[in-house]
Design a protein around this motif. Sequence first.
Motif, PDB file in Angstrom:
ATOM      1  N   PHE A   1      50.595  34.787  45.652  1.00  7.15           N
ATOM      2  CA  PHE A   1      51.070  33.866  44.617  1.00  7.15           C
ATOM      3  C   PHE A   1      49.938  33.694  43.606  1.00  7.15           C
ATOM      4  CE2 PHE A   1      53.377  32.671  48.484  1.00  7.15           C
ATOM      5  CZ  PHE A   1      54.672  32.852  48.036  1.00  7.15           C
ATOM      6  N   PHE A   2      50.027  34.451  42.550  1.00  7.06           N
ATOM      7  CA  PHE A   2      48.942  34.382  41.570  1.00  7.06           C
ATOM      8  C   PHE A   2      49.414  33.574  40.354  1.00  7.06           C
ATOM      9  CE2 PHE A   2      50.847  37.126  38.439  1.00  7.06           C
ATOM     10  CZ  PHE A   2      51.711  37.906  39.190  1.00  7.06           C
ATOM     11  N   GLY A   3      48.449  33.151  39.565  1.00  5.70           N
ATOM     12  CA  GLY A   3      48.784  32.424  38.338  1.00  5.70           C
ATOM     13  C   GLY A   3      48.130  33.079  37.141  1.00  5.70           C
ATOM     14  N   LEU A   4      48.676  32.787  35.984  1.00  5.21           N
ATOM     15  CA  LEU A   4      48.110  33.308  34.730  1.00  5.21           C
ATOM     16  C   LEU A   4      47.973  32.142  33.756  1.00  5.21           C
ATOM     17  CD1 LEU A   4      50.414  36.449  34.399  1.00  5.21           C
ATOM     18  CD2 LEU A   4      47.989  36.492  34.973  1.00  5.21           C
ATOM     19  N   TYR A   5      47.130  32.328  32.760  1.00  2.00           N
ATOM     20  CA  TYR A   5      46.995  31.287  31.736  1.00  2.00           C
ATOM     21  C   TYR A   5      48.069  31.513  30.680  1.00  2.00           C
ATOM     22  CZ  TYR A   5      42.658  30.338  34.105  1.00  2.00           C
ATOM     23  OH  TYR A   5      41.742  30.014  35.062  1.00  2.00           O
TER      24      TYR A   5
ATOM     25  N   ARG B   1      37.517  29.679  27.145  1.00  2.00           N
ATOM     26  CA  ARG B   1      38.956  29.576  27.425  1.00  2.00           C
ATOM     27  C   ARG B   1      39.484  28.199  27.014  1.00  2.00           C
ATOM     28  NH1 ARG B   1      42.089  27.801  31.499  1.00  2.00           N
ATOM     29  NH2 ARG B   1      40.323  27.162  32.770  1.00  2.00           N
TER      30      ARG B   1
ATOM     31  N   LEU C   1      42.272  27.014  24.116  1.00  2.00           N
ATOM     32  CA  LEU C   1      43.448  26.203  24.431  1.00  2.00           C
ATOM     33  C   LEU C   1      43.427  24.834  23.738  1.00  2.00           C
ATOM     34  CD1 LEU C   1      43.787  26.951  28.258  1.00  2.00           C
ATOM     35  CD2 LEU C   1      45.214  27.820  26.417  1.00  2.00           C
TER      36      LEU C   1
ATOM     37  N   GLU D   1      43.874  24.098  37.709  1.00  2.48           N
ATOM     38  CA  GLU D   1      43.680  25.482  38.181  1.00  2.48           C
ATOM     39  C   GLU D   1      44.422  25.709  39.491  1.00  2.48           C
ATOM     40  OE1 GLU D   1      42.262  27.629  36.359  1.00  2.48           O
ATOM     41  OE2 GLU D   1      40.884  26.528  35.073  1.00  2.48           O
TER      42      GLU D   1
ATOM     43  N   ASN E   1      48.135  25.814  38.884  1.00  2.00           N
ATOM     44  CA  ASN E   1      48.534  27.062  38.215  1.00  2.00           C
ATOM     45  C   ASN E   1      48.182  28.313  39.019  1.00  2.00           C
ATOM     46  OD1 ASN E   1      49.432  25.571  36.046  1.00  2.00           O
ATOM     47  ND2 ASN E   1      47.469  25.681  34.980  1.00  2.00           N
ATOM     48  N   ARG E   2      47.597  28.109  40.186  1.00  2.00           N
ATOM     49  CA  ARG E   2      47.211  29.210  41.085  1.00  2.00           C
ATOM     50  C   ARG E   2      46.236  30.187  40.430  1.00  2.00           C
ATOM     51  NH1 ARG E   2      53.295  29.766  43.366  1.00  2.00           N
ATOM     52  NH2 ARG E   2      53.033  28.373  45.114  1.00  2.00           N
ATOM     53  N   THR E   3      45.335  29.650  39.660  1.00  2.00           N
ATOM     54  CA  THR E   3      44.330  30.494  39.011  1.00  2.00           C
ATOM     55  C   THR E   3      42.945  30.278  39.615  1.00  2.00           C
ATOM     56  OG1 THR E   3      44.256  28.785  37.321  1.00  2.00           O
ATOM     57  CG2 THR E   3      45.453  30.773  36.765  1.00  2.00           C
TER      58      THR E   3
ATOM     59  N   GLN F   1      41.361  33.297  41.375  1.00  2.00           N
ATOM     60  CA  GLN F   1      40.898  34.272  40.389  1.00  2.00           C
ATOM     61  C   GLN F   1      39.518  33.854  39.856  1.00  2.00           C
ATOM     62  OE1 GLN F   1      43.760  34.597  37.179  1.00  2.00           O
ATOM     63  NE2 GLN F   1      42.145  35.228  35.798  1.00  2.00           N
TER      64      GLN F   1
END
Lengths: 311, 433
Positions: A86-90, B9, B13, B70, B73-75, B78
């Motif tokens: 389950f990944f996310g992106l901006y 970033r 935004l 974060e 949003n599941r970031t 990453q």
Amino acid sequence: MGRALIEVKNLVFEYPGTLALDNVSLSIAEGEIAALVGPNGAGKTTLMRAIAGLGTPISGSIQVDRLDVLRYPRQAHQRIGYLADFFGLYDELTLRQALHYAALAHGIDAEKLTSSIELAAQRLQLEDRLAQQVNELSRGLSQRLAIAQAIIHQPNVLLLDEPAAGLDPQARKALSELFLALRDQGMTLLVSSHILAELEEYCSVMVVVEQGRIIDQQSLHTTQSQRETLRIVCATPSPTLPSALEHYPEVELIRGDQHDCLVQLPADPSVQHQLLQQLLSQGFSVHHFAPMPRNMQESYLQTVKQYQEEK
Amino acid sequence: MKMNPEFLRHLWLEMTLHRRLMMPTVLLFIFFIAHALGEWSAVHVTALLSFVVLGLLWGVRLAGEALIDEIDNRTWDQQRMSAITPWQMSWGKLFGSTVYIWYGILIVVAVFLFSGLRIGEPMLGAKLLLLLSGAVLVQALALLLSLLMVRRSGRHRRSLSNLALIATLLFIMTVAPYYDEYYARFSWYGLVMSELTFFALSSLLFCGWALVALYRTMGEELQLKHRPLLWLGFSLFLIFYIMGFGPLESGDDWQLNLAGAFFIALLLCYVMIFIERKEPLDLRRFQIIRAEQGGYAALIYLPCWLVSLLLVVLLGLLLLLVDGPKMNIMEIILPFNQLVLLSLLFLIRDIAIFIYFNLTKQAQRADATALVYLTLLYLLLPMLFGVIGLGSLNNLLMPATTTSSLVTLFSGGVQCAVLGWLIYQRWVSHYRY
């Protein structure tokens, strides 16, 4: 077979009250695409996260490209790309900004930024969409962008947790082709998935995880010394075909009738040619003589069954 | 120079053209109205209030939610996989998530200084230092708090930013009375200065500690493990800082100082056992690393509350060696060394309660449950015993209110033993394979 790029030894990983990985050892050679298969809760994601340096095991060792992941997780991240299930992106960024951010976050120098962004976009066939906003992308394209972000620093190892989940058949096909292309460009991939039929298309190694243990690791390549299954079909009824096949010392008859036989024999082309020649010389009207595609699903189920019986 | 990706970033935004135009427009309207109503003094007060709203209230909310966004949003994974260093991540998130606020603050500060000079406001520099360091301090604490909560339970709650806001309001209430104290003098270890200057410098000091704590905790989240020496350093600093206020009496000075240090360390231990992640598996990791690489290497798994406990025990032992004065607590005279011994014993009992509830598979509510039990032991049961005329039973539950310390000592010992047995049983059933 190349050198081992991912080397896991005696890994024990626990969650409070649950033994998630029980003394797991694993070795994936350079240039392989390894499939990590197993039921839900088997420990696939935990193993991937541990290899990615995102979780701390109780004991054991993990090396990626000869670097100790547990001791130097930050350095290891430079050699690993990871895409979570389950990944996310901006969403509010454009694709170019998202890739720019990923490149900077991976420490890519300012002078190489543009070329890195373009290369990653090109690899994932996103170069025409760089000005597009991320929230306008379809699921398949989002997946591609996520992979582009994960490989922008050109890691040696790419870990993908259920990458095909939620994709339509076309996007899945494109993903398979992408993995093969990445492999050809020198990456080693570890892919977990439930959809074994797809893994078959691109994986060279299957690692079976069951209840936190690796119960089997088998190569899906067929080498000359290995045996493979062949289907032999005759155009006219040949009642003596099964018995004739049984006479060949290197051939094992699996099943057969007067028309259609399934045999196992060495994958060596000269052996197979010899068999075909003899069958034809004996007057059998052979019109189909071809290896059966290797069935990963069958192989997986057989391995799990065997493990459960041994238990 | 390479741009901090996290900050960049947020710039993309947050700082859109529309927003860049909106902030100065709104602020200039506000200051114009203020000037029309009350000349430059009204503008100065408005600038001060604008700073409080932007820097202390809105900024805290944004900083507190930076990490939570974060995770939502599941970031976050990453980012954890990136090459961003803990320090880059810390300041990138802290000032990136609040960059729009700081854009407004720049305008507010300019107006604050200009209007201050126009009306001849004294000590403008100290006031500005207090405001700026205070804003960074509370925003850093908000981000630190969310980071600690994520590390502690692997979960997050947006309501946490409300907690950070409450802490900010407490900060404002503490500092506000001293804001206009130019002449009242403050003595700290003999250094005499105005209260405003003292608070401004203190705020700057604690701001530094908050940033260091944020950096260290961020490092832990990014898989960089440290020995808890920084916490020990902060504990000693806090003891030193607070001891500087004491109106020291002659004769018993050093004993009182030692007692003060003991109770500060005791308080810090309670704070840490509550907010820190209590991962039972760290004990197993500690054992394995110690066996493989030695004791010093294994210290990376030593929790901060245990460091505090060791400090409390050390200070307690020192105090026990001192034939200290009688201490008057709740109008009951208790021998000094008995109070120390009982405090230590009940601290261990309370820690054991926290550990016991954290030794479950689903430990998300463990700390809240432990807090309920402590409320029961320290508040509700004593009140109940008091109401029904059995106040002497309180001797069994807590130190400091007793004249019969042997009974309390015995009771505390029994409670510790029982909890120790329960912890062992739970460890065996859940963590031994």
